[in-house]
Motif scaffolding. Structure first.
Motif, short mmCIF file in Angstrom:
data_model
loop_
_atom_site.label_atom_id
_atom_site.label_comp_id
_atom_site.label_asym_id
_atom_site.label_seq_id
_atom_site.Cartn_x
_atom_site.Cartn_y
_atom_site.Cartn_z
N LEU A 147 44.49 71.94 10.99
CA LEU A 147 43.69 72.82 11.72
C LEU A 147 43.92 74.57 11.91
CD1 LEU A 147 40.92 70.40 13.85
CD2 LEU A 147 41.05 71.56 10.83
N LEU A 148 45.16 74.51 11.61
CA LEU A 148 45.60 76.14 12.13
C LEU A 148 45.45 76.37 13.13
CD1 LEU A 148 46.17 76.51 8.41
CD2 LEU A 148 48.08 76.02 9.12
N LYS A 149 44.98 76.43 13.96
CA LYS A 149 44.89 77.56 15.54
C LYS A 149 46.51 77.78 15.69
CE LYS A 149 41.35 74.00 16.79
NZ LYS A 149 41.02 72.78 17.66
N ILE A 150 45.98 78.95 16.53
CA ILE A 150 46.44 79.86 17.42
C ILE A 150 46.47 79.74 18.43
CG2 ILE A 150 47.99 82.22 17.03
CD1 ILE A 150 47.95 80.78 14.58
N PHE A 173 56.08 75.56 10.77
CA PHE A 173 54.65 76.55 9.78
C PHE A 173 54.75 77.65 9.39
CE2 PHE A 173 50.70 74.00 9.45
CZ PHE A 173 51.55 72.02 9.27
N ALA A 174 55.39 78.26 10.40
CA ALA A 174 55.34 79.88 10.57
C ALA A 174 56.85 79.31 10.11
CB ALA A 174 55.02 80.84 12.18
N SER A 175 57.92 79.20 10.47
CA SER A 175 59.55 79.30 10.09
C SER A 175 59.40 80.97 10.51
CB SER A 175 59.42 80.32 8.28
OG SER A 175 58.95 81.23 7.97
N GLY A 292 53.82 87.47 9.64
CA GLY A 292 52.23 87.08 8.50
C GLY A 292 51.92 85.94 9.21
N PHE A 293 51.12 85.74 8.31
CA PHE A 293 50.21 84.62 8.53
C PHE A 293 51.12 83.13 8.49
CE2 PHE A 293 47.66 88.58 8.65
CZ PHE A 293 47.22 88.46 10.10
N GLY A 294 51.74 82.86 7.19
CA GLY A 294 52.41 81.73 6.78
C GLY A 294 51.39 81.46 5.10
N GLY A 295 51.56 80.41 5.12
CA GLY A 295 51.62 79.39 3.68
C GLY A 295 50.48 78.67 3.52
N MET A 296 50.15 78.00 4.78
CA MET A 296 49.53 77.06 4.85
C MET A 296 47.62 77.32 5.39
SD MET A 296 51.57 74.57 4.97
CE MET A 296 50.60 72.95 4.96
N VAL A 297 47.10 76.62 4.50
CA VAL A 297 45.67 76.34 4.05
C VAL A 297 44.63 75.33 4.51
CG1 VAL A 297 43.47 78.19 3.33
CG2 VAL A 297 45.85 79.13 2.60
N SER A 298 43.83 75.12 4.85
CA SER A 298 42.74 74.51 5.03
C SER A 298 41.57 74.74 4.67
CB SER A 298 43.12 73.36 6.22
OG SER A 298 43.76 73.29 6.77
N PHE A 299 40.87 73.58 4.56
CA PHE A 299 39.59 73.94 4.48
C PHE A 299 38.89 72.88 3.91
CE2 PHE A 299 38.19 73.46 -0.26
CZ PHE A 299 39.35 72.94 -0.50
N ARG A 358 44.36 70.12 3.07
CA ARG A 358 45.27 71.33 3.59
C ARG A 358 45.80 71.75 2.45
NH1 ARG A 358 50.29 68.93 6.75
NH2 ARG A 358 51.17 68.77 5.01
N LEU A 359 45.62 72.60 2.15
CA LEU A 359 46.71 73.48 0.82
C LEU A 359 48.45 73.78 1.74
CD1 LEU A 359 43.59 75.21 -1.41
CD2 LEU A 359 45.24 73.10 -1.50
N SER A 360 49.24 72.98 1.36
CA SER A 360 49.97 74.46 0.91
C SER A 360 50.31 75.16 -0.26
CB SER A 360 51.71 73.56 1.16
OG SER A 360 53.10 74.46 0.70
N ILE A 361 50.58 76.00 0.23
CA ILE A 361 50.71 77.58 -1.11
C ILE A 361 51.66 78.19 -1.35
CG2 ILE A 361 49.46 79.81 -1.79
CD1 ILE A 361 46.98 77.61 -1.26
N GLY A 362 51.71 77.85 -2.98
CA GLY A 362 53.28 77.36 -2.64
C GLY A 362 53.58 79.49 -3.61
N ILE A 363 55.48 79.80 -4.89
CA ILE A 363 55.15 80.84 -4.74
C ILE A 363 54.82 80.72 -6.17
CG2 ILE A 363 56.49 81.52 -3.36
CD1 ILE A 363 58.10 81.53 -5.15
N GLU A 364 53.88 80.18 -7.23
CA GLU A 364 52.77 80.12 -8.10
C GLU A 364 52.61 81.52 -8.55
OE1 GLU A 364 52.50 77.93 -5.94
OE2 GLU A 364 52.68 75.77 -7.35
N ASN A 365 51.77 82.00 -9.73
CA ASN A 365 50.96 83.11 -9.25
C ASN A 365 49.60 82.80 -8.78
OD1 ASN A 365 49.09 84.68 -11.09
ND2 ASN A 365 50.92 86.10 -11.82
#
Ligand SMILES: *Cc1c(COP(=O)(O)O)cnc(C)c1O
Length: 378
Positions: A147-150, A173-175, A292-299, A358-365
């Protein structure tokens, strides 16, 4: 040296014997001794291996820590941390964590004799209230999974210090590019190097970083005594991944923010979880402790599990799969995949619904990724 330079050069001078620019893969189990007990610092590769040593040095410096210890998986690294404790000790863990960490605590360490409390991470006082006489370790992830809570690392480190409790942060998750928990008072950082640190979905690995000599010595002893070490090839692949960690994380973060903003506006989307959105509960704290906020997005998609299944089946670029942090975009349904080992009632309490994606957003366009999401939502 700055982060990007350290990732490429720190501890990675050209090989002294040949001048090879890349750290060699020391594929050896044992080492010649000139005389009994007289050697060059290496005796046996469970204890130490030169390729692994470089990886441990680099991961430590990127986390701004003194010592790094590499393991065969993220869970092996976690096990090493839990093994700092003894039978009868109490652990407080944030409830919103990786399913495998939950399973490890619940199914392995509870029967072994650890007491474990999982607390709701929305209010930091829950951690304070859960402290008992025998509490020895506080364990969190931030951003949490899925859920990407902080959680405020600084505040929790103060609570830990006041109560003489070891404070560990799973920083997968942050690296270290986006967040360095040791800077905010954490005692231990743990990574699944399987994810962003290696970044190419081709190895399984883990690491523990600390600046405490005592914790390091205990973890290092455990690494050799229990033996869950990564092989030199895997260490080499992780080192190769690390060289591009900074530029990868920048792209992951940019793409994730772009897509989160678009998803938020979409009529078929119920709710978006991404700490980089200004209306997200964690935005303020995230801004203070992350670069930065990272590459994970959930919805949550509108509808139920059937709609989730339908949506996922229509995706063309996003691959359905567990894991995260690779250059390619992945999609998963946490309630049925990474978090299925959490009992249904507990999952519902946590808010991990069947329509959570849950999406792990890659580095595609980013435009290709957006188009893929839009056509599947359609
Ligand atoms: C994947 C993951 C782990 C476990 O790591 P493995 O390398 O799969 O053993 C632990 N924590 C988080 C946050 C993870 O995403």
């Amino acid at each position: 040296m700055k982060f990007e330079t350290k990732a490429i050069h720190f501890g990675q001078k050209p090989d002294f014997a040949t001048g090879a620019v890349t750290v060699p893969v020391y594929q050896t189990s044992t080492y010649e001794q000139e005389a009994i007990g007289k050697h060059k610092g290496y005796e046996y590769s469970r204890t130490d291996n030169p390729t692994r040593k470089v990886l441990e040095t680099v991961v430590a410096v990127l986390e701004n820590g003194e010592y790094g210890v590499a393991f065969a998986s993220g869970l092996a690294a976690e096990t090493a941390v839990f093994q700092l404790l003894k039978n009868g000790d109490h652990v407080i863990a944030g409830a919103d964590i990786y399913g495998g960490t939950y399973r490890l605590l619940e199914k392995v360490f509870k029967p072994w004799g650890l007491e474990v409390s999982f607390v709701d991470v929305d209010d930091i006082n829950n951690f304070k209230q859960a402290i008992k006489k025998n509490t020895r370790l506080i364990w969190i992830e931030t951003p949490t999974n899925p859920l990407l809570k902080i959680i405020s690392i600084k505040k929790l480190s103060e609570i830990s210090k006041n109560n003489k409790i070891i404070f560990a942060v799973d920083n997968t998750f942050a690296s270290p590019y986006f967040q360095r928990p040791l800077n905010f008072g954490a005692d231990i950082v743990v990574h699944s190097t399987t994810k962003y640190i290696s970044g190419h979905s081709d190895i399984i690995g883990g690491a523990v970083v600390t600046s405490s000599k005592q914790i390091y010595e205990n973890i290092k002893f455990y690494q050799n005594a229990a033996g869950a070490v990564p092989g030199p090839w895997d260490c080499w692949l992780i080192l190769r991944g690390i060289k591009t960690l900074a530029i990868r994380m920048k792209e992951h973060g940019k793409n994730a923010l772009y897509l989160a903003k678009h998803l938020e506006k979409h009529p078929e989307v119920e709710r978006v979880y991404y700490p980089g959105l200004e209306n997200n509960d964690g935005y303020g704290i995230a801004k203070g402790q992350m670069k930065g906020f990272g590459g994970m997005v959930s919805f949550e998609i509108k509808g139920g599990f059937e709609d989730t299944q339908k949506f996922i089946s229509k995706l063309k670029i996003f691959t359905l799969g567990e894991s995260l942090g690779g250059v390619e975009s992945l999609v998963s349904c946490p309630s049925k995949m990474t978090h299925s080992s959490i009992p249904l009632k507990e999952r519902e309490r946590l808010g991990i619904k069947d329509n959570l994606i849950r999406l792990s957003i890659g580095i595609e366009n980013k435009k290709d990724l957006l188009e893929d999401l839009l056509q599947a939502l359609e």
